[in-house]
Design a protein around this motif. Structure first.
Motif, PDB file in Angstrom:
ATOM      1  N   THR A  55      33.330   4.314  23.653  1.00 38.19           N
ATOM      2  CA  THR A  55      34.415   3.727  24.439  1.00 38.19           C
ATOM      3  C   THR A  55      35.746   4.428  24.151  1.00 38.19           C
ATOM      4  OG1 THR A  55      35.057   2.097  22.787  1.00 38.19           O
ATOM      5  CG2 THR A  55      33.259   1.474  24.289  1.00 38.19           C
ATOM      6  N   GLU A  56      36.672   4.252  25.064  1.00 40.54           N
ATOM      7  CA  GLU A  56      38.028   4.801  24.874  1.00 40.54           C
ATOM      8  C   GLU A  56      38.646   4.285  23.581  1.00 40.54           C
ATOM      9  OE1 GLU A  56      40.093   6.924  26.547  1.00 40.54           O
ATOM     10  OE2 GLU A  56      38.301   7.497  27.678  1.00 40.54           O
ATOM     11  N   ASP A  57      38.447   2.985  23.332  1.00 37.91           N
ATOM     12  CA  ASP A  57      39.006   2.381  22.116  1.00 37.91           C
ATOM     13  C   ASP A  57      38.441   3.046  20.874  1.00 37.91           C
ATOM     14  OD1 ASP A  57      40.562   0.657  23.490  1.00 37.91           O
ATOM     15  OD2 ASP A  57      39.275  -1.116  23.209  1.00 37.91           O
ATOM     16  N   GLU A  58      37.138   3.290  20.918  1.00 39.41           N
ATOM     17  CA  GLU A  58      36.510   3.930  19.747  1.00 39.41           C
ATOM     18  C   GLU A  58      37.064   5.322  19.516  1.00 39.41           C
ATOM     19  OE1 GLU A  58      32.158   1.715  19.610  1.00 39.41           O
ATOM     20  OE2 GLU A  58      32.461   3.376  20.994  1.00 39.41           O
ATOM     21  N   LEU A  59      37.236   6.068  20.599  1.00 38.46           N
ATOM     22  CA  LEU A  59      37.767   7.421  20.451  1.00 38.46           C
ATOM     23  C   LEU A  59      39.159   7.375  19.819  1.00 38.46           C
ATOM     24  CD1 LEU A  59      36.584   8.990  23.824  1.00 38.46           C
ATOM     25  CD2 LEU A  59      35.716   9.519  21.547  1.00 38.46           C
ATOM     26  N   ARG A  60      39.973   6.447  20.286  1.00 38.23           N
ATOM     27  CA  ARG A  60      41.321   6.308  19.707  1.00 38.23           C
ATOM     28  C   ARG A  60      41.241   5.941  18.235  1.00 38.23           C
ATOM     29  NH1 ARG A  60      43.176   4.395  24.559  1.00 38.23           N
ATOM     30  NH2 ARG A  60      42.339   2.330  24.099  1.00 38.23           N
ATOM     31  N   ASP A  61      40.329   5.029  17.932  1.00 38.72           N
ATOM     32  CA  ASP A  61      40.127   4.560  16.560  1.00 38.72           C
ATOM     33  C   ASP A  61      39.645   5.674  15.634  1.00 38.72           C
ATOM     34  OD1 ASP A  61      40.694   1.932  16.197  1.00 38.72           O
ATOM     35  OD2 ASP A  61      38.629   1.439  15.555  1.00 38.72           O
ATOM     36  N   LEU A  62      38.644   6.413  16.107  1.00 40.25           N
ATOM     37  CA  LEU A  62      38.007   7.438  15.277  1.00 40.25           C
ATOM     38  C   LEU A  62      39.006   8.499  14.823  1.00 40.25           C
ATOM     39  CD1 LEU A  62      34.622   7.847  17.191  1.00 40.25           C
ATOM     40  CD2 LEU A  62      34.864   7.211  14.779  1.00 40.25           C
ATOM     41  N   ILE A  87      27.309  10.960  23.955  1.00 37.45           N
ATOM     42  CA  ILE A  87      27.788  10.599  22.615  1.00 37.45           C
ATOM     43  C   ILE A  87      28.119  11.853  21.801  1.00 37.45           C
ATOM     44  CG2 ILE A  87      27.202   9.461  20.429  1.00 37.45           C
ATOM     45  CD1 ILE A  87      25.502   7.476  22.076  1.00 37.45           C
ATOM     46  N   LEU A  88      27.081  12.617  21.449  1.00 34.90           N
ATOM     47  CA  LEU A  88      27.311  13.732  20.524  1.00 34.90           C
ATOM     48  C   LEU A  88      28.258  14.786  21.105  1.00 34.90           C
ATOM     49  CD1 LEU A  88      26.685  15.049  17.841  1.00 34.90           C
ATOM     50  CD2 LEU A  88      24.607  16.017  18.827  1.00 34.90           C
ATOM     51  N   LEU A  89      27.936  15.263  22.307  1.00 35.75           N
ATOM     52  CA  LEU A  89      28.803  16.284  22.900  1.00 35.75           C
ATOM     53  C   LEU A  89      30.159  15.693  23.268  1.00 35.75           C
ATOM     54  CD1 LEU A  89      26.313  18.366  25.100  1.00 35.75           C
ATOM     55  CD2 LEU A  89      27.041  18.763  22.747  1.00 35.75           C
ATOM     56  N   ALA A  90      30.167  14.433  23.678  1.00 40.49           N
ATOM     57  CA  ALA A  90      31.442  13.783  24.000  1.00 40.49           C
ATOM     58  C   ALA A  90      32.367  13.796  22.784  1.00 40.49           C
ATOM     59  CB  ALA A  90      31.207  12.359  24.476  1.00 40.49           C
ATOM     60  N   LEU A  91      31.809  13.505  21.609  1.00 42.38           N
ATOM     61  CA  LEU A  91      32.644  13.503  20.400  1.00 42.38           C
ATOM     62  C   LEU A  91      33.103  14.916  20.048  1.00 42.38           C
ATOM     63  CD1 LEU A  91      30.599  10.928  18.275  1.00 42.38           C
ATOM     64  CD2 LEU A  91      32.910  10.586  19.187  1.00 42.38           C
ATOM     65  N   ARG A  92      32.160  15.868  20.101  1.00 42.93           N
ATOM     66  CA  ARG A  92      32.539  17.255  19.781  1.00 42.93           C
ATOM     67  C   ARG A  92      33.652  17.745  20.699  1.00 42.93           C
ATOM     68  NH1 ARG A  92      26.534  20.095  19.369  1.00 42.93           N
ATOM     69  NH2 ARG A  92      25.881  19.129  17.412  1.00 42.93           N
ATOM     70  N   PHE A  93      33.540  17.408  21.982  1.00 47.91           N
ATOM     71  CA  PHE A  93      34.537  17.889  22.946  1.00 47.91           C
ATOM     72  C   PHE A  93      35.837  17.093  22.834  1.00 47.91           C
ATOM     73  CE2 PHE A  93      32.765  21.004  26.022  1.00 47.91           C
ATOM     74  CZ  PHE A  93      31.521  21.178  25.423  1.00 47.91           C
ATOM     75  N   TYR A  94      35.736  15.791  22.715  1.00 48.78           N
ATOM     76  CA  TYR A  94      36.949  14.972  22.662  1.00 48.78           C
ATOM     77  C   TYR A  94      37.840  15.386  21.484  1.00 48.78           C
ATOM     78  CZ  TYR A  94      40.076  10.967  22.447  1.00 48.78           C
ATOM     79  OH  TYR A  94      41.192  10.181  22.417  1.00 48.78           O
ATOM     80  N   PHE A  95      37.214  15.597  20.346  1.00 47.69           N
ATOM     81  CA  PHE A  95      37.983  15.979  19.160  1.00 47.69           C
ATOM     82  C   PHE A  95      38.157  17.500  19.049  1.00 47.69           C
ATOM     83  CE2 PHE A  95      36.460  11.692  17.979  1.00 47.69           C
ATOM     84  CZ  PHE A  95      37.708  11.108  17.831  1.00 47.69           C
ATOM     85  N   ASP A  96      37.712  18.196  20.069  1.00 46.37           N
ATOM     86  CA  ASP A  96      37.878  19.649  20.133  1.00 46.37           C
ATOM     87  C   ASP A  96      37.391  20.317  18.841  1.00 46.37           C
ATOM     88  OD1 ASP A  96      38.545  21.940  21.491  1.00 46.37           O
ATOM     89  OD2 ASP A  96      40.658  21.923  20.897  1.00 46.37           O
ATOM     90  N   GLN A  97      36.201  19.901  18.429  1.00 49.64           N
ATOM     91  CA  GLN A  97      35.619  20.445  17.188  1.00 49.64           C
ATOM     92  C   GLN A  97      34.999  21.801  17.510  1.00 49.64           C
ATOM     93  OE1 GLN A  97      33.135  17.028  16.697  1.00 49.64           O
ATOM     94  NE2 GLN A  97      34.636  15.903  15.474  1.00 49.64           N
ATOM     95  N   TYR A  98      35.842  22.803  17.537  1.00 44.97           N
ATOM     96  CA  TYR A  98      35.401  24.074  18.106  1.00 44.97           C
ATOM     97  C   TYR A  98      34.571  24.931  17.159  1.00 44.97           C
ATOM     98  CZ  TYR A  98      39.725  25.864  15.904  1.00 44.97           C
ATOM     99  OH  TYR A  98      40.721  26.194  15.031  1.00 44.97           O
ATOM    100  N   ILE A  99      34.516  24.523  15.892  1.00 50.66           N
ATOM    101  CA  ILE A  99      33.654  25.237  14.943  1.00 50.66           C
ATOM    102  C   ILE A  99      32.414  24.403  14.669  1.00 50.66           C
ATOM    103  CG2 ILE A  99      33.474  26.194  12.599  1.00 50.66           C
ATOM    104  CD1 ILE A  99      35.790  27.379  14.178  1.00 50.66           C
ATOM    105  N   ASN A 100      31.248  24.989  14.820  1.00 50.49           N
ATOM    106  CA  ASN A 100      30.046  24.331  14.321  1.00 50.49           C
ATOM    107  C   ASN A 100      29.519  25.187  13.179  1.00 50.49           C
ATOM    108  OD1 ASN A 100      27.539  23.123  13.873  1.00 50.49           O
ATOM    109  ND2 ASN A 100      27.360  22.511  16.004  1.00 50.49           N
TER     110      ASN A 100
END
Ligand code: IPM
Ligand code: MN
Length: 371
Positions: A55-62, A87-100
């Motif tokens: 959820t949007e709230d979770e993303l803000r919280d995280l 879920i997984l890709l959404a988190l990677r993209f939302y937080f712009d985790q560009y290094i794996n």
């Protein structure tokens, strides 16, 4: 004190995350810090009950946490792609985790399918780009001549290859890979910095001989960066060839940098040569933002709740997490305890042992506490 978010997810995810938390808490006791955990009920169960992925709230919280500790997602009741992308890709993209970041390291006492190779031979790091390439989600699938998109694709084929596709099947799917100069530059620079610290060599993996637009740009950026790191020796390899060399000569590699999709593929191969998916950790890193640490393996639904899943990849990912939040000593202690645990023979069935998930976690945690 650190605040870390945990997402157990599906299948064996929650069980292995429990062991990881246990070990990280033990590291905190020994090295004088504590971790306040907050669990997020993200995963298939909630999705099936409420339709919610993240959820949007979770993303803000995280965003407020020092890091995210992630188990696994994937569930047979849900169509493939929904949880992975939602879920997984959404988190990677939302937080712009560009290094794996995926270390490929054979620990002492671990069996590798590569005959004659030892821990000295298998010790490198794959830096996988994590936000671009074929993962950007631009694509479509359609049927029927009346669709405008179909006409556009046909036109493209005709212009580019001079093909008359009029007679071809009238159902088409396409998916586009995107590389940006900025996107390539940031991950390649990270890889050069890492190679400079490790003092050896950086290998670029691509397929510039066929996908010459996207990976041509990738190579150009790589060559540009190389100028600033004269101390790092460099090489280009094609992805098909690198799968051979990982098997035949893993000792050639030190740091490997690669676009997203090839990185996905070659790190499963890497996981296997370091002893299997049960041992392979990964970090999704945004050096200036919120990063997330997880085992490379999936949710293994058939082992859920049986207490036999191997928690070592997750514990190792926990070590990467500690290193990332600024506890390198604790990170090192977790990795040596993990290694000692293997030498003590306290391992799960996939590694030829008898121990259950919890017994492995307890053993590692005990060794971390003792030092
Ligand atoms: C991985 C996984 C993911 C990926 C899937 C589950 C989306 O295979 O972390 O390697 O393709 O990146
Ligand atoms: Mn994968």
């Amino acid at each position: 004190m650190y605040r870390v978010a945990s997402i157990g997810g599906d299948g064996i995810g929650p069980e292995i995350i429990d062991e990881g938390k246990k070990v990280l808490n033990a590291a905190g006791e020994r090295f004088g810090f504590s971790i306040e955990w907050q669990d997020f009920p993200i995963g298939a169960d909630r999705y099936l009950a409420s339709g919610e992925l993240v959820t949007e709230d979770e993303l803000r919280d995280l965003r407020k946490f020092s890091a995210i500790y992630f188990g696994a997602i994937g569930d047979e009741r849900v169509r493939p792609g929904v949880l992975e992308k939602g879920i997984l890709l959404a988190l990677r993209f939302y937080f712009d985790q560009y290094i794996n970041l995926r270390p490929i390291k054979l620990l002492e006492g671990v069996w590798t399918p590569l005959a004659g190779k030892t821990p000295q031979d298998i010790d490198f790091v794959v830096v996988r780009e994590n936000t671009e390439d074929f993962y950007v989600g631009i694509g479509s699938r359609f049927q029927g001549r009346e669709k405008k998109e179909l006409e556009i694709i046909r036109e493209l084929y005709q212009v580019k290859f001079n093909l008359d596709v009029e007679s071809d099947a009238d159902e088409i799917a396409y998916q586009i890979g995107v590389i940006t100069r900025e996107g390539a530059e940031r991950v390649i620079t990270y890889a050069f910095d890492l190679a400079a610290r490790r003092g050896k060599k950086l290998t670029s993996v691509d397929k510039a001989n066929v996908l010459s637009d996207v990976y041509g740009l990738w190579r150009e950026v790589f060559t540009g960066c190389a100028g600033s790191y004269p101390e790092v020796s460099t090489e280009f390899t094609f992805v098909d060839a690198v799968t051979m060399w990982f098997v035949k000569n893993p000792e050639w590699f030190d740091v490997v940098v690669t676009p997203n999709m090839f990185g996905d593929i070659i790190t499963d191969l890497g996981a296997m040569i370091q002893g299997g998916l049960g041992l392979a950790p990964g970090g999704n890193i945004n050096p200036a933002g919120t990063s997330m640490f997880e085992p490379i393996h999936g949710s293994a639904p058939k082992y859920k709740g049986k207490g036999i899943a191997n928690p070592l990849a997750t514990i190792w990912a926990g070590s990467l997490l500690l290193d990332h939040i600024g506890e390198p000593e604790a990170a090192g202690a977790v990795l040596s305890a993990l290694s000692r645990t293997i030498l003590d023979g306290v391992v799960t069935r996939d590694m030829g042992g008898q121990a259950g998930t919890r017994a492995v976690g307890d053993h590692v945690a005990g060794l971390v506490r003792k030092g």
